[in-house]
Write a protein that holds these residues in place. Sequence first.
Motif, PDB file in Angstrom:
ATOM      1  N   ALA A 160      -5.498 -10.755   1.957  1.00  0.00           N
ATOM      2  CA  ALA A 160      -4.180 -10.196   2.295  1.00  0.00           C
ATOM      3  C   ALA A 160      -3.142 -10.616   1.251  1.00  0.00           C
ATOM      4  CB  ALA A 160      -3.754 -10.648   3.685  1.00  0.00           C
ATOM      5  N   TYR A 161      -3.206 -11.874   0.818  1.00  0.00           N
ATOM      6  CA  TYR A 161      -2.277 -12.367  -0.216  1.00  0.00           C
ATOM      7  C   TYR A 161      -2.531 -11.657  -1.546  1.00  0.00           C
ATOM      8  CZ  TYR A 161       0.162 -15.655  -3.328  1.00  0.00           C
ATOM      9  OH  TYR A 161       0.990 -16.222  -4.277  1.00  0.00           O
ATOM     10  N   LYS A 162      -3.793 -11.477  -1.868  1.00  0.00           N
ATOM     11  CA  LYS A 162      -4.164 -10.804  -3.115  1.00  0.00           C
ATOM     12  C   LYS A 162      -3.608  -9.375  -3.147  1.00  0.00           C
ATOM     13  CE  LYS A 162      -8.280  -9.490  -5.795  1.00  0.00           C
ATOM     14  NZ  LYS A 162      -9.764  -9.482  -5.778  1.00  0.00           N
ATOM     15  N   ARG A 163      -3.690  -8.677  -2.017  1.00  0.00           N
ATOM     16  CA  ARG A 163      -3.192  -7.299  -1.948  1.00  0.00           C
ATOM     17  C   ARG A 163      -1.680  -7.264  -1.728  1.00  0.00           C
ATOM     18  NH1 ARG A 163      -7.707  -3.352   0.600  1.00  0.00           N
ATOM     19  NH2 ARG A 163      -9.521  -4.384  -0.274  1.00  0.00           N
ATOM     20  N   SER A 164      -1.194  -8.157  -0.876  1.00  0.00           N
ATOM     21  CA  SER A 164       0.236  -8.333  -0.567  1.00  0.00           C
ATOM     22  C   SER A 164       0.885  -7.193   0.214  1.00  0.00           C
ATOM     23  CB  SER A 164       1.058  -8.567  -1.840  1.00  0.00           C
ATOM     24  OG  SER A 164       0.763  -9.827  -2.359  1.00  0.00           O
ATOM     25  N   THR A 165       0.309  -5.997   0.152  1.00  0.00           N
ATOM     26  CA  THR A 165       0.918  -4.861   0.846  1.00  0.00           C
ATOM     27  C   THR A 165      -0.111  -3.760   1.061  1.00  0.00           C
ATOM     28  OG1 THR A 165       2.695  -3.213   0.728  1.00  0.00           O
ATOM     29  CG2 THR A 165       1.685  -3.843  -1.351  1.00  0.00           C
ATOM     30  N   SER A 166       0.085  -2.985   2.104  1.00  0.00           N
ATOM     31  CA  SER A 166      -0.673  -1.739   2.242  1.00  0.00           C
ATOM     32  C   SER A 166      -0.031  -0.707   1.321  1.00  0.00           C
ATOM     33  CB  SER A 166      -0.633  -1.229   3.683  1.00  0.00           C
ATOM     34  OG  SER A 166      -1.295  -2.125   4.543  1.00  0.00           O
ATOM     35  N   ILE A 167      -0.855   0.196   0.807  1.00  0.00           N
ATOM     36  CA  ILE A 167      -0.359   1.194  -0.143  1.00  0.00           C
ATOM     37  C   ILE A 167      -0.564   2.578   0.461  1.00  0.00           C
ATOM     38  CG2 ILE A 167      -0.536   2.072  -2.497  1.00  0.00           C
ATOM     39  CD1 ILE A 167      -1.815  -0.693  -3.203  1.00  0.00           C
ATOM     40  N   TYR A 168       0.505   3.351   0.513  1.00  0.00           N
ATOM     41  CA  TYR A 168       0.481   4.659   1.172  1.00  0.00           C
ATOM     42  C   TYR A 168       0.491   5.758   0.114  1.00  0.00           C
ATOM     43  CZ  TYR A 168       1.288   1.892   5.279  1.00  0.00           C
ATOM     44  OH  TYR A 168       1.146   0.952   6.282  1.00  0.00           O
ATOM     45  N   LEU A 169      -0.661   6.396  -0.066  1.00  0.00           N
ATOM     46  CA  LEU A 169      -0.847   7.404  -1.102  1.00  0.00           C
ATOM     47  C   LEU A 169      -0.994   8.784  -0.458  1.00  0.00           C
ATOM     48  CD1 LEU A 169      -3.281   5.293  -3.289  1.00  0.00           C
ATOM     49  CD2 LEU A 169      -0.862   5.706  -3.729  1.00  0.00           C
ATOM     50  N   ILE A 170       0.126   9.323  -0.003  1.00  0.00           N
ATOM     51  CA  ILE A 170       0.230  10.601   0.712  1.00  0.00           C
ATOM     52  C   ILE A 170      -0.639  10.554   1.974  1.00  0.00           C
ATOM     53  CG2 ILE A 170       0.104  13.123   0.527  1.00  0.00           C
ATOM     54  CD1 ILE A 170       0.703  12.879  -2.425  1.00  0.00           C
ATOM     55  N   PRO A 196      -9.913   2.688  -1.019  1.00  0.00           N
ATOM     56  CA  PRO A 196      -9.539   2.726   0.405  1.00  0.00           C
ATOM     57  C   PRO A 196     -10.703   2.312   1.296  1.00  0.00           C
ATOM     58  CG  PRO A 196      -8.822   4.720  -0.719  1.00  0.00           C
ATOM     59  CD  PRO A 196      -9.670   3.971  -1.698  1.00  0.00           C
ATOM     60  N   GLY A 197     -10.426   1.424   2.230  1.00  0.00           N
ATOM     61  CA  GLY A 197     -11.448   1.028   3.209  1.00  0.00           C
ATOM     62  C   GLY A 197     -12.454   0.005   2.717  1.00  0.00           C
ATOM     63  N   GLU A 198     -12.396  -0.360   1.439  1.00  0.00           N
ATOM     64  CA  GLU A 198     -13.363  -1.326   0.899  1.00  0.00           C
ATOM     65  C   GLU A 198     -12.761  -2.727   0.870  1.00  0.00           C
ATOM     66  OE1 GLU A 198     -15.120  -0.323  -2.832  1.00  0.00           O
ATOM     67  OE2 GLU A 198     -15.826   1.638  -2.147  1.00  0.00           O
ATOM     68  N   PHE A 199     -13.507  -3.682   1.442  1.00  0.00           N
ATOM     69  CA  PHE A 199     -13.115  -5.086   1.423  1.00  0.00           C
ATOM     70  C   PHE A 199     -14.323  -5.926   1.024  1.00  0.00           C
ATOM     71  CE2 PHE A 199      -9.742  -3.375   4.020  1.00  0.00           C
ATOM     72  CZ  PHE A 199      -8.652  -4.196   3.765  1.00  0.00           C
ATOM     73  N   PRO A 200     -14.089  -7.104   0.439  1.00  0.00           N
ATOM     74  CA  PRO A 200     -15.207  -7.987   0.118  1.00  0.00           C
ATOM     75  C   PRO A 200     -16.029  -8.328   1.365  1.00  0.00           C
ATOM     76  CG  PRO A 200     -13.202  -8.750  -0.956  1.00  0.00           C
ATOM     77  CD  PRO A 200     -12.804  -7.636  -0.037  1.00  0.00           C
ATOM     78  N   LYS A 201     -17.297  -8.608   1.160  1.00  0.00           N
ATOM     79  CA  LYS A 201     -18.232  -8.845   2.259  1.00  0.00           C
ATOM     80  C   LYS A 201     -17.752  -9.965   3.191  1.00  0.00           C
ATOM     81  CE  LYS A 201     -23.117  -9.853   3.169  1.00  0.00           C
ATOM     82  NZ  LYS A 201     -24.415 -10.249   2.561  1.00  0.00           N
ATOM     83  N   LYS A 202     -17.284 -11.081   2.611  1.00  0.00           N
ATOM     84  CA  LYS A 202     -16.844 -12.226   3.428  1.00  0.00           C
ATOM     85  C   LYS A 202     -15.648 -11.864   4.305  1.00  0.00           C
ATOM     86  CE  LYS A 202     -18.477 -16.088   0.579  1.00  0.00           C
ATOM     87  NZ  LYS A 202     -18.055 -17.274  -0.199  1.00  0.00           N
ATOM     88  N   VAL A 203     -14.771 -11.030   3.767  1.00  0.00           N
ATOM     89  CA  VAL A 203     -13.586 -10.597   4.521  1.00  0.00           C
ATOM     90  C   VAL A 203     -14.010  -9.755   5.723  1.00  0.00           C
ATOM     91  CG1 VAL A 203     -11.452  -9.237   4.424  1.00  0.00           C
ATOM     92  CG2 VAL A 203     -12.087 -10.697   2.500  1.00  0.00           C
ATOM     93  N   MET A 204     -14.947  -8.839   5.493  1.00  0.00           N
ATOM     94  CA  MET A 204     -15.424  -7.979   6.584  1.00  0.00           C
ATOM     95  C   MET A 204     -16.185  -8.788   7.631  1.00  0.00           C
ATOM     96  SD  MET A 204     -14.161  -5.096   6.218  1.00  0.00           S
ATOM     97  CE  MET A 204     -14.988  -4.482   7.682  1.00  0.00           C
ATOM     98  N   GLU A 205     -16.927  -9.781   7.188  1.00  0.00           N
ATOM     99  CA  GLU A 205     -17.654 -10.634   8.145  1.00  0.00           C
ATOM    100  C   GLU A 205     -16.681 -11.342   9.074  1.00  0.00           C
ATOM    101  OE1 GLU A 205     -20.014 -13.133   5.641  1.00  0.00           O
ATOM    102  OE2 GLU A 205     -21.616 -11.642   5.385  1.00  0.00           O
ATOM    103  N   GLU A 206     -15.591 -11.853   8.509  1.00  0.00           N
ATOM    104  CA  GLU A 206     -14.572 -12.507   9.340  1.00  0.00           C
ATOM    105  C   GLU A 206     -13.919 -11.511  10.292  1.00  0.00           C
ATOM    106  OE1 GLU A 206     -12.963 -16.214   6.563  1.00  0.00           O
ATOM    107  OE2 GLU A 206     -11.644 -14.531   7.010  1.00  0.00           O
ATOM    108  N   THR A 254      -3.621   9.117   2.270  1.00  0.00           N
ATOM    109  CA  THR A 254      -4.594   8.023   2.185  1.00  0.00           C
ATOM    110  C   THR A 254      -3.868   6.682   2.231  1.00  0.00           C
ATOM    111  OG1 THR A 254      -6.062   9.378   0.835  1.00  0.00           O
ATOM    112  CG2 THR A 254      -6.429   7.008   0.777  1.00  0.00           C
ATOM    113  N   VAL A 255      -4.434   5.733   2.964  1.00  0.00           N
ATOM    114  CA  VAL A 255      -3.866   4.383   3.025  1.00  0.00           C
ATOM    115  C   VAL A 255      -4.880   3.396   2.459  1.00  0.00           C
ATOM    116  CG1 VAL A 255      -2.941   2.563   4.503  1.00  0.00           C
ATOM    117  CG2 VAL A 255      -2.535   4.961   5.086  1.00  0.00           C
ATOM    118  N   ILE A 256      -4.411   2.521   1.571  1.00  0.00           N
ATOM    119  CA  ILE A 256      -5.211   1.371   1.142  1.00  0.00           C
ATOM    120  C   ILE A 256      -4.633   0.177   1.901  1.00  0.00           C
ATOM    121  CG2 ILE A 256      -5.921  -0.072  -0.795  1.00  0.00           C
ATOM    122  CD1 ILE A 256      -5.503   2.336  -2.624  1.00  0.00           C
TER     123      ILE A 256
END
Length: 738
Positions: free
Chosen positions: A298-308, A216-226, A310-312
């Motif tokens: 976003a394509y790689k993940r395709s969806t947000s995941i709702y774990l009670i 949760p909350g972790e994204f690749p560095k290039k994604v966060m930079e954008e 916690t959201v990914i």
Amino acid sequence: MVDIEKKIIEIIKHKPVILKKIYELLQAENKEDRRLIRKTAKKMLSDGIAYKDSKNKYHLVSSKQVVGTIEFTKSGNMAFLSDKNGDEIAITVENSLNAMHKDRVLIEKIGQWRDLPSGRVIRILNNEIERIVGQFQKKKMFGFVIPLNGKINYDFYISPENMNNAKEGEIVEVEILKHKSKNKNPEGKIIKILGKPGDPSIDLPIIITKHGLPNPGEFPKKVMEEALKIPEKISKKEFKGRKDFRDQLIFTIDGDTAKDFDDAVGLKKLNNGNYELGVHIADVSHYVNDNSDLNKEAYKRSTSIYLINTVIPMLPHELSDWICSLVQDEDRLTMSLIMEINKDGDVVKSNIYNGIINSKKRLTYSKANKILENNADENLMEEIGFLKETLESMKELMYIIRENRKRRGSILDIESGEVYFEFDENGYVKDILKRERGISEKIIEEFMIKANETVAEFFDIKGLPFIYRVHENPDGEMLIQLKNYLEILGIKFKIPETMHPKVLQEILEKTKDHPLNESIQKLLVRSMKRAIYSNNNIGHFGLASNSYTHFTSPIRRYPDLIVHKMLKKYIEGKNDLKKQDIEKYSKILPDISESCSKKERVADEAEWDLIDMKKIEYIRKHIGEKYEVFVTGVTKFGLFVEIPEKMINGLIHISELDDYFIYNERDNSLVGDKTKKTYRVGDKIKAVVAKADKLTLQVDFIPYENYIKINKKNTKNYFNKKNKNGNKKTFKKKGKNK
């Protein structure tokens, strides 16, 4: 590219060769030619036209061979693979070579298994899973990790240097070092010790590793930079070419804990008696460009995941919780769909715009429901009383649209089956409560369904490429089970030659006051297939809709984001697509549809697994207690049952039944050989919780009458002993073994 593919096929059908040889034979002398050949060869691999061997030689897949991803069942004793047409092929364990769940394999068709073609794995092309989560078992000089995912049917050998000081019984994360060979178990290295079984703090890490999810909350560095480069405020130049809705009464209605607001709504009553409904959706596509790292992730993940709790998220919080979220009192860019709806619930006119709004209120379902139920106190009326008239009009329109759906045969009344958990101060589940839907939830549901249908029709009517949300007709065998069960209850049900959802809706209406209503609903749901994404529009059975899509949640679903990108092109082309866009989307939509459907399935399974873990955590405290349970499934090995008020499922094994029971396949029942006692789906029985295992996600029950018979003298101590893992032990039966 098609010509290059044909040339490559012509080369490798005679003799397998490496890529360098293909360059040579096709006289690819410059970088651009070689790049195109590489791209084509890669696509041939992904499409299952060719495969590479261990020497990197390309082979042509024959007509009797199929390349695909092997997926094992939860028990690990059977596997299936889908070919490029979506048809399933069955693979028994003995024919799976050494393949593991999710491996990409080459299979050969060898015959039939029940009503499916069967196959044999002849080559493992790629191992998909890199890490597993499991329970550590220590031997004298080495150890094993038993995967918690039943689909992975091998134990992993852990050498002394790779134990990482893990202790017996601990839950650990393992990096796979070697996959299974003919005579050896797969080998792994413990990289993280998650904790002891039963500790609620390790449930989320277990699910994340088990299903291969990002943290949760972790994204690749290039994604966060954008993401961080995107301004926090909208500039005036971004208003250009947009329709301004900021002076209109538009607001959001979401759950109490929601942080990202995809959709806002507004409503006007027109002089002709019709309603003008505005559905304004966050314009995520404005910020997520095709070639960006944000889009790729976003394509790689395709969806947000709702774990009670916690959201990914699919997108970084900087977008999903702020600039793309329709926050109260902030200017926001939207895709705005304006529909004129008549008193019959039909859309008589519609337009889609690049828009800009300013939400006048962040409204919650609970507050809206109090207003609509005339249950609001003075403070609430002071806060949101100005929305009462509009909410009442929305309620009117909701019932009109809902009645329209009912007339065409859409299935309306199936309960969602959602629950929420109350936790104690230590993070353990204190109680499980059903999530009830109020009027405002139904308002938003109906408005979003109508918006999704309207957008899909824009493209369907013109025969343009598009990504649809489709739902096939129900499974024939399951319908027969439903028919047999209803007839046992005295309810007549004919299966028509052409199945229509109206038939199932009529069943729901006939049985809404029946004591077994929930069981009927569950069996009806199981008779229906899963909705998926597709570029081929076959309609949506459950909604009785000719064309349907997902347009309303681009913050959390990639197909919606693709729909928005296509809508922009549609608007640019003056309600059409340009030739180059038609060619582009015709090529990419099949792969996007398939990938997003698979990722959605993974997300659902992760959510279900965590919910099941928490349900079992709750029921472990109630081992030895009596419940009224309903039979939800009948098999040769026993009865699947459910505690309805807590929606906890489990099994009564056939060995726990007080007779020799024979499975009757025709009416899906178990019949006692001596007593003639019969168990069917929907039966209500008293049962005692015997065992609850959080790691295997299994709950075992025994019939209460058997529990009483065997333990007349000391029923209180029936489940008092505990085993090493903290599960309460079942008693040892007296007398003969069954």
